[in-house]
Design a protein around this motif. Sequence first.
Motif, PDB file in Angstrom:
ATOM      1  N   TYR A  97       0.831  -1.202   0.000  1.00 58.69           N
ATOM      2  CA  TYR A  97       0.000   0.000   0.000  1.00 58.69           C
ATOM      3  C   TYR A  97       0.870   1.258   0.000  1.00 58.69           C
ATOM      4  CZ  TYR A  97      -4.191  -2.756   1.058  1.00 58.69           C
ATOM      5  OH  TYR A  97      -5.242  -3.631   0.999  1.00 58.69           O
ATOM      6  N   LEU A  98       0.418   2.254  -0.767  1.00 59.25           N
ATOM      7  CA  LEU A  98       0.992   3.588  -0.690  1.00 59.25           C
ATOM      8  C   LEU A  98       0.130   4.386   0.284  1.00 59.25           C
ATOM      9  CD1 LEU A  98       3.073   5.655  -1.698  1.00 59.25           C
ATOM     10  CD2 LEU A  98       1.400   6.325  -3.451  1.00 59.25           C
ATOM     11  N   VAL A  99       0.749   4.871   1.353  1.00 57.02           N
ATOM     12  CA  VAL A  99       0.019   5.557   2.418  1.00 57.02           C
ATOM     13  C   VAL A  99       0.315   7.054   2.351  1.00 57.02           C
ATOM     14  CG1 VAL A  99      -0.391   5.694   4.894  1.00 57.02           C
ATOM     15  CG2 VAL A  99       0.236   3.502   3.842  1.00 57.02           C
ATOM     16  N   ASN A 137       0.056  15.115   3.275  1.00 55.47           N
ATOM     17  CA  ASN A 137       0.202  14.175   2.155  1.00 55.47           C
ATOM     18  C   ASN A 137       1.589  13.518   2.127  1.00 55.47           C
ATOM     19  OD1 ASN A 137      -2.434  14.811   1.284  1.00 55.47           O
ATOM     20  ND2 ASN A 137      -1.654  16.585   0.146  1.00 55.47           N
ATOM     21  N   TYR A 138       2.083  13.212   3.319  1.00 59.08           N
ATOM     22  CA  TYR A 138       3.368  12.502   3.417  1.00 59.08           C
ATOM     23  C   TYR A 138       3.179  11.068   2.955  1.00 59.08           C
ATOM     24  CZ  TYR A 138       7.529  10.348   5.451  1.00 59.08           C
ATOM     25  OH  TYR A 138       8.694   9.648   5.642  1.00 59.08           O
ATOM     26  N   GLU A 139       3.985  10.608   1.979  1.00 58.98           N
ATOM     27  CA  GLU A 139       3.775   9.286   1.384  1.00 58.98           C
ATOM     28  C   GLU A 139       4.807   8.277   1.870  1.00 58.98           C
ATOM     29  OE1 GLU A 139       3.587   9.862  -2.853  1.00 58.98           O
ATOM     30  OE2 GLU A 139       1.434  10.319  -2.755  1.00 58.98           O
ATOM     31  N   TYR A 140       4.325   7.057   2.058  1.00 56.68           N
ATOM     32  CA  TYR A 140       5.165   5.983   2.602  1.00 56.68           C
ATOM     33  C   TYR A 140       4.595   4.655   2.106  1.00 56.68           C
ATOM     34  CZ  TYR A 140       8.203   3.899   6.227  1.00 56.68           C
ATOM     35  OH  TYR A 140       9.176   3.217   6.910  1.00 56.68           O
ATOM     36  N   THR A 141       5.454   3.677   1.856  1.00 52.00           N
ATOM     37  CA  THR A 141       5.002   2.372   1.369  1.00 52.00           C
ATOM     38  C   THR A 141       5.013   1.353   2.512  1.00 52.00           C
ATOM     39  OG1 THR A 141       5.838   2.799  -0.851  1.00 52.00           O
ATOM     40  CG2 THR A 141       5.429   0.500  -0.267  1.00 52.00           C
ATOM     41  N   VAL A 142       3.910   0.625   2.650  1.00 54.41           N
ATOM     42  CA  VAL A 142       3.754  -0.356   3.729  1.00 54.41           C
ATOM     43  C   VAL A 142       3.346  -1.696   3.135  1.00 54.41           C
ATOM     44  CG1 VAL A 142       2.493  -0.949   5.834  1.00 54.41           C
ATOM     45  CG2 VAL A 142       3.082   1.436   5.370  1.00 54.41           C
ATOM     46  N   ASP A 168       4.945  -1.276   8.860  1.00 51.81           N
ATOM     47  CA  ASP A 168       5.055  -0.056   9.658  1.00 51.81           C
ATOM     48  C   ASP A 168       3.671   0.250  10.212  1.00 51.81           C
ATOM     49  OD1 ASP A 168       4.851   2.963  10.132  1.00 51.81           O
ATOM     50  OD2 ASP A 168       7.002   2.693   9.865  1.00 51.81           O
ATOM     51  N   PHE A 169       3.556   0.232  11.532  1.00 58.38           N
ATOM     52  CA  PHE A 169       2.236   0.271  12.150  1.00 58.38           C
ATOM     53  C   PHE A 169       1.498   1.591  11.908  1.00 58.38           C
ATOM     54  CE2 PHE A 169      -0.762   0.509  15.769  1.00 58.38           C
ATOM     55  CZ  PHE A 169      -1.412  -0.700  15.583  1.00 58.38           C
ATOM     56  N   SER A 170       2.217   2.705  11.831  1.00 63.87           N
ATOM     57  CA  SER A 170       1.546   4.003  11.629  1.00 63.87           C
ATOM     58  C   SER A 170       1.476   4.397  10.170  1.00 63.87           C
ATOM     59  CB  SER A 170       2.269   5.100  12.421  1.00 63.87           C
ATOM     60  OG  SER A 170       3.499   5.416  11.799  1.00 63.87           O
ATOM     61  N   GLY A 171       1.867   3.485   9.279  1.00 69.34           N
ATOM     62  CA  GLY A 171       1.867   3.823   7.865  1.00 69.34           C
ATOM     63  C   GLY A 171       2.890   4.887   7.518  1.00 69.34           C
ATOM     64  N   GLY A 217      10.564   6.509  15.676  1.00 67.12           N
ATOM     65  CA  GLY A 217       9.109   6.443  15.613  1.00 67.12           C
ATOM     66  C   GLY A 217       8.657   5.021  15.841  1.00 67.12           C
ATOM     67  N   ASP A 218       7.720   4.545  15.039  1.00 74.20           N
ATOM     68  CA  ASP A 218       7.282   3.154  15.195  1.00 74.20           C
ATOM     69  C   ASP A 218       7.600   2.394  13.917  1.00 74.20           C
ATOM     70  OD1 ASP A 218       5.263   4.323  13.602  1.00 74.20           O
ATOM     71  OD2 ASP A 218       3.959   2.648  14.054  1.00 74.20           O
ATOM     72  N   ALA A 219       8.827   2.553  13.420  1.00 73.63           N
ATOM     73  CA  ALA A 219       9.204   1.903  12.171  1.00 73.63           C
ATOM     74  C   ALA A 219       9.039   0.395  12.239  1.00 73.63           C
ATOM     75  CB  ALA A 219      10.656   2.245  11.828  1.00 73.63           C
ATOM     76  N   SER A 220       8.989  -0.162  13.447  1.00 72.37           N
ATOM     77  CA  SER A 220       8.691  -1.581  13.570  1.00 72.37           C
ATOM     78  C   SER A 220       7.231  -1.835  13.241  1.00 72.37           C
ATOM     79  CB  SER A 220       8.997  -2.075  14.989  1.00 72.37           C
ATOM     80  OG  SER A 220       8.204  -1.376  15.920  1.00 72.37           O
ATOM     81  N   GLY A 221       6.912  -3.090  12.894  1.00 69.32           N
ATOM     82  CA  GLY A 221       5.559  -3.417  12.472  1.00 69.32           C
ATOM     83  C   GLY A 221       4.629  -3.702  13.635  1.00 69.32           C
TER      84      GLY A 221
END
Length: 293
Positions: free
Chosen positions: A183-185, A200-205, A219-222, A237-241
């Motif tokens: 997903y693109l978050v 609109n900060y984008e991150y891939t999960v 990544d739990f917070s996307g 942050g919460d880079a862990s899942g």
Amino acid sequence: MKTIKYIFLMIIIATLSFSCNDDGGTSVLSLEDGIVPNMQKDASTDAFLDLIKIENGEDINISFNADVAQGNPTSSNIVGIYRAASGPVYNAVLFNDVSLPGTFTISVSDIVSAFAELNSTDDIALGDIITITTSFTRADGRVLNIINADGTDNFSGNIKNSALFTTVVNYSVSCPSDIGGTYLVSSTGTGCCGVAPITNYEYTVTVTDNGGGVYSLSDFSGGAYDGLFCGPFGICGDASGGDVTDVCGTLSGSNADCCGDNIEFSGAVNTDGTWSVDVTSGFATVTSTWTKQ
């Protein structure tokens, strides 16, 4: 290694012996009297109770395997604890005086028949959970219940978290779920301590399907915590899942960030397949849209 595993198992059984306080007596149970089941879902049948099939009148079946991991019961029952989403907890014997190990199959109509409080399948509601485990009788007639009548555990955390056996299997009333993938978050939100907001900060999960409506997020917070805190502070942050649960399109989960603060994940799967998600904690408030790639 095998010797170490057996020593660890005996330590766990000792813990069970002291935790079985709902056995009808007041004495402490001795080590050799501890009895532990091993329960496993049969992967060839449903991992949950499909609400859509139930509402359509289908009498679906679930199957599971039950065995004695440790101890020597004189008799064994397979029992069910039905936790209604509205609050009440019901108890029933599903299979009486069984031989273990064994594989058992039970239908939705069997579940309704077993629990006196359920009058028909109309009483089965979204979010209800049936927990299936054992009730053992010892040679002296005492009964060891793995789950208490109120639905609470009658064993220690060491046993619950053991990798050697599984004491219960849970079947939730849910809907079919197939939302795994990449997903693109896109997130918008604010953090604490004067950190600039993100827009609109984008991150891939990566979302991994664990079965039964449970999904692991890479990544739990996307990525929201990375967008808010990694730049200005260089922290993780919460880079862990973490895991979220999908119950008929309603998403929920809870996880701790690197500072020990609890992150609450809540959202919905939209008709177009996107997710609308809120992530909140003591450090951040974020809304995001998850789009499958």
